[in-house]
Design an enzyme around this catalytic site. Structure first.
Site, PDB file in Angstrom:
ATOM      1  CG  HIS A  87      -1.841  -1.066   1.378  1.00  0.00           C
ATOM      2  ND1 HIS A  87      -2.861  -1.293   0.476  1.00  0.00           N
ATOM      3  CD2 HIS A  87      -1.950  -2.047   2.311  1.00  0.00           C
ATOM      4  CE1 HIS A  87      -3.567  -2.348   0.850  1.00  0.00           C
ATOM      5  NE2 HIS A  87      -3.027  -2.838   1.962  1.00  0.00           N
ATOM      6  CB  CYS A 132      -4.134   2.556  -1.569  1.00  0.00           C
ATOM      7  SG  CYS A 132      -2.925   1.255  -1.881  1.00  0.00           S
ATOM      8  CG  HIS A 135      -4.826  -1.973  -3.453  1.00  0.00           C
ATOM      9  ND1 HIS A 135      -3.828  -1.903  -2.495  1.00  0.00           N
ATOM     10  CD2 HIS A 135      -4.648  -3.148  -4.105  1.00  0.00           C
ATOM     11  CE1 HIS A 135      -3.083  -2.992  -2.573  1.00  0.00           C
ATOM     12  NE2 HIS A 135      -3.554  -3.765  -3.533  1.00  0.00           N
ATOM     13  CG  MET A 140      -7.363   1.353  -0.072  1.00  0.00           C
ATOM     14  SD  MET A 140      -6.078   0.090   0.077  1.00  0.00           S
ATOM     15  CE  MET A 140      -5.470   0.452   1.702  1.00  0.00           C
TER      16      MET A 140
END
Length: 147
Positions: A87, A132, A135, A140
């Site tokens: 991440h 992120c 993602h 996210m």
């Protein structure tokens, strides 16, 4: 913590009684002063580090937990790698207060191991949106409101 009251001492001189206040013993005052300093230091430390945001949910979902957060100006948020990594945290330059350098507060390098973390202190009031990068397509994303 116990409250300490000044003691009254009665002094008799030539048939007259006088009440005088005596200071609390030094053995009581010093520990209380030390305790007060310790409590003040703890309060300052806690206020300086307002919140923790997990990168990835405990169940493995690709989310920030919590996804939304409200803090006060001058407080910090610590981002901690939790699950589903790698991440990173990228603040959207169009979604931060005017004058804030989104790149300077972002952490674009990947966090690859559980428990890896970094902190950001927010000195400007406003709304900060972040995501992120690997993602983002999975949704996210998060938002911090600074009062």
């Amino acid at each position: 913590m116990q409250a300490v009251a000044a003691r009254s001492v009665v002094v008799c001189q030539a048939g007259q009684a006088k009440a005088q206040k005596a200071a609390a013993p030094v053995s009581v005052v010093r520990p209380l002063k030390a305790l007060g300093a310790g409590v003040a230091s703890l309060a300052l430390a806690l206020s300086a580090n307002a919140a923790t945001v997990k990168l990835g949910a405990d169940n493995g979902a690709l989310v920030f937990e919590p996804a939304t957060l409200t803090i006060s100006k001058g407080e910090s948020v610590t981002f901690v790698n939790n699950a589903g990594f790698p991440h990173n945290v990228v603040f959207d330059e169009d979604e931060v207060p005017s004058g804030v350098n989104a790149e300077a507060i972002s952490h674009e390098d990947y966090l690859n191991a559980p428990g890896e973390s970094f902190s950001v202190t927010f000195d400007t009031a406003g709304s900060y949106s972040y995501y992120c990068e690997p993602h983002q397509g999975a949704g996210m994303a998060g938002k911090i409101t600074v009062n």
